[in-house]
Design a protein around this motif. Structure first.
Motif, PDB file in Angstrom:
ATOM      1  N   ASP A   1       0.836  -1.193   0.000  1.00  0.00           N
ATOM      2  CA  ASP A   1       0.000   0.000   0.000  1.00  0.00           C
ATOM      3  C   ASP A   1       0.875   1.248   0.000  1.00  0.00           C
ATOM      4  N   GLY A   2       1.938   1.243   0.816  1.00  0.00           N
ATOM      5  CA  GLY A   2       2.856   2.378   0.848  1.00  0.00           C
ATOM      6  C   GLY A   2       3.604   2.557  -0.459  1.00  0.00           C
ATOM      7  N   VAL A   3       4.102   1.461  -1.034  1.00  0.00           N
ATOM      8  CA  VAL A   3       4.832   1.547  -2.304  1.00  0.00           C
ATOM      9  C   VAL A   3       3.899   2.035  -3.410  1.00  0.00           C
ATOM     10  N   PHE A   4       2.693   1.474  -3.450  1.00  0.00           N
ATOM     11  CA  PHE A   4       1.721   1.918  -4.452  1.00  0.00           C
ATOM     12  C   PHE A   4       1.446   3.419  -4.314  1.00  0.00           C
ATOM     13  N   ARG A   5       1.244   3.877  -3.082  1.00  0.00           N
ATOM     14  CA  ARG A   5       0.948   5.298  -2.860  1.00  0.00           C
ATOM     15  C   ARG A   5       2.117   6.178  -3.313  1.00  0.00           C
ATOM     16  N   SER A   6       3.332   5.719  -3.071  1.00  0.00           N
ATOM     17  CA  SER A   6       4.494   6.518  -3.483  1.00  0.00           C
ATOM     18  C   SER A   6       4.582   6.634  -5.000  1.00  0.00           C
ATOM     19  N   ASN A   7       3.893   5.731  -5.704  1.00  0.00           N
ATOM     20  CA  ASN A   7       3.860   5.765  -7.168  1.00  0.00           C
ATOM     21  C   ASN A   7       2.509   6.253  -7.696  1.00  0.00           C
ATOM     22  N   GLY A   8       1.719   6.888  -6.830  1.00  0.00           N
ATOM     23  CA  GLY A   8       0.458   7.474  -7.271  1.00  0.00           C
ATOM     24  C   GLY A   8      -0.741   6.560  -7.184  1.00  0.00           C
ATOM     25  N   GLY A   9      -0.587   5.361  -6.600  1.00  0.00           N
ATOM     26  CA  GLY A   9      -1.702   4.425  -6.484  1.00  0.00           C
ATOM     27  C   GLY A   9      -2.102   4.196  -5.040  1.00  0.00           C
ATOM     28  N   GLY A  10      -2.377   2.933  -4.684  1.00  0.00           N
ATOM     29  CA  GLY A  10      -2.798   2.579  -3.332  1.00  0.00           C
ATOM     30  C   GLY A  10      -3.761   1.417  -3.384  1.00  0.00           C
ATOM     31  N   LEU A  11      -4.119   0.891  -2.241  1.00  0.00           N
ATOM     32  CA  LEU A  11      -5.096  -0.192  -2.154  1.00  0.00           C
ATOM     33  C   LEU A  11      -6.523   0.348  -2.033  1.00  0.00           C
TER      34      LEU A  11
END
Length: 433
Positions: free
Chosen positions: A203-213
């Protein structure tokens, strides 16, 4: 209300009994359920005695269930019979679920009337995770985050300097990792990097790339976003190229970092003590901040342990005094800071722990970066009430990635399944993509 005024300052030592939850309810007794090691349970045992010292009127019955599945089975069972423990170890990932089932009592009135609650000393991210609709339901034990563990000895042997983890990116991590790949006799024997498919890590990695769960509402599902797909494509391309190790190649019984098979690995703040014990003096190691993503931000996911009071408690006032005691700086230093086993749930205790780590001269030398990430990079989110069901879906579906399935296909399947789970809680299909 102070503990002294509440307990009345009685002189005789209090009784401590170890037993099972489910005994007849009494306002004079508390039941206390934890999910810890036997060594940690002994510390709790001793501190119950400290809490009850001078109080002959009350008793606290402690039960430790070390197995996670058995712990949760016990909670579900006693919830049906209206016999939840007065106080139990309530993970922040479970807050919204517990509250949706009316398992935990709100604490706002206790906090408002108790100057010793010191909520300002609790990590902001953890306060959010212990709250639903801005009402706090728990008091903190610990807070965990992920970081990068790296083999200093391997870096020195390659002549590679410690990465600049203040500014590095995932692309830079993968580029460094490529230098550590080694083969012998046609078989790869060392890799540069290892990661697992942890849900809140990604979730953190996705958010750092503009995404998320999920969106921050803990309801709207965004798992199959193009940003998430691109992130997993990159991570699994590293596996395909041999830069990152594949779990099925290493075997379930092998810890790739402790065994020296990888130069860097994703792991949690909770693993510092066991890593120290298992590596010993075989090689030097340290920790690094997580890399920044394509957004230019380092988004650090967190989750923690906490103490909740159940709806079934016959004496919530005493239960409040007890969880405030368990979450004070002195107790958190004893439970977490002194053994250097993670990050305590209070900022003051985390600062104490940094000093203890520096004084002891034990790895990781850069222990301070864990607190820095919690201060600078931890985002605030309430995890959804169907988190346990989501994790089951994720774990069942995501294993296909290690078998060569495309990230797009797997994330699309997970997204669909999780939307259905969200709909069961909220009555709608979990928001738009």
């Amino acid at each position: 209300m102070s503990r002294r005024s509440f307990l009345g300052g009685a002189a005789a030592a209090g009784a401590l009994t170890l037993g099972a939850c489910g005994s007849p309810r009494s306002a004079r007794d508390l039941t206390f359920l934890i999910n810890h090691t036997n060594q940690e349970a002994q510390l709790f045992d001793e501190q119950i005695g400290v809490f009850l010292d001078g109080d002959p009127e009350h008793r606290i019955t402690l039960q430790n269930i070390a197995s996670g599945p058995q712990f949760y089975t016990r909670l579900r069972t006693v919830s049906v019979t209206n016999d939840l423990p007065d106080v139990w170890y309530a993970r922040t990932l479970d807050t919204a679920f517990n509250v949706s089932n009316s398992w935990q009592l709100p604490l706002d009135e206790f906090i408002r009337d108790d100057p010793d609650a010191a909520v300002d000393d609790i990590w902001a991210a953890q306060v959010r995770q212990m709250s639903v609709d801005d009402v706090q339901y728990s008091m903190p034990y610990d807070l965990s985050c992920y970081c990068i563990y790296y083999n200093r000895t391997a870096f020195e042997e390659k002549g590679i300097d410690r990465p600049d983890d203040e500014s590095w990116t995932w692309d830079e991590l993968f580029e460094i990792a490529e230098a550590f790949t080694e083969s012998s006799g046609g078989r790869q024997t060392r890799w540069g990097f290892y990661f697992s498919l942890g849900t809140w890590f990604f979730d953190g990695v996705f958010r750092s790339n503009g995404g998320g769960l999920f969106e921050d509402d803990g309801r709207t599902v965004v798992i199959a976003s193009e940003e998430n797909i691109a992130t997993l494509d990159t991570f699994y391309a590293m596996m395909d190229s041999g830069v990152a190790a594949q779990p099925q190649t290493l075997g379930a019984a092998v810890d790739p970092f402790i065994s020296g098979l990888v130069a860097m690995a994703v792991n949690g703040s909770w693993a510092t003590a066991q890593t120290r014990d298992q590596i010993g003096d075989r090689f030097a190691w340290d920790v690094l901040k997580l890399p920044k993503g394509t957004t230019g931000r380092r988004e650090v996911a967190t989750a923690g342990g906490a103490w909740g009071i159940s709806r079934d408690s016959a004496n919530p006032e005493l239960a409040w005094e007890f969880i405030r005691f368990l979450s004070d700086t002195e107790r958190l230093n004893l439970f977490i800071s002194e053994p250097l086993r993670g990050i305590p749930g209070r900022i003051s205790a985390a600062e104490d722990e940094e000093a203890m780590n520096a004084s002891a001269g034990l790895p990781p030398e850069s222990f301070r970066i864990l607190r820095q990430m919690l201060v600078e990079d931890a985002y605030e989110v309430t995890w959804p009430p169907f988190w346990a069901e989501f994790e089951t879906i994720w774990n069942n579906r995501a294993t296909a990635l290690n078998g060569g399935a495309r990230p797009r296909d797997v994330l699309t399947q997970i997204d669909s399944d999780v939307r259905a789970a969200s709909a069961r809680f909220f009555g709608s299909e979990g928001g738009d993509r």
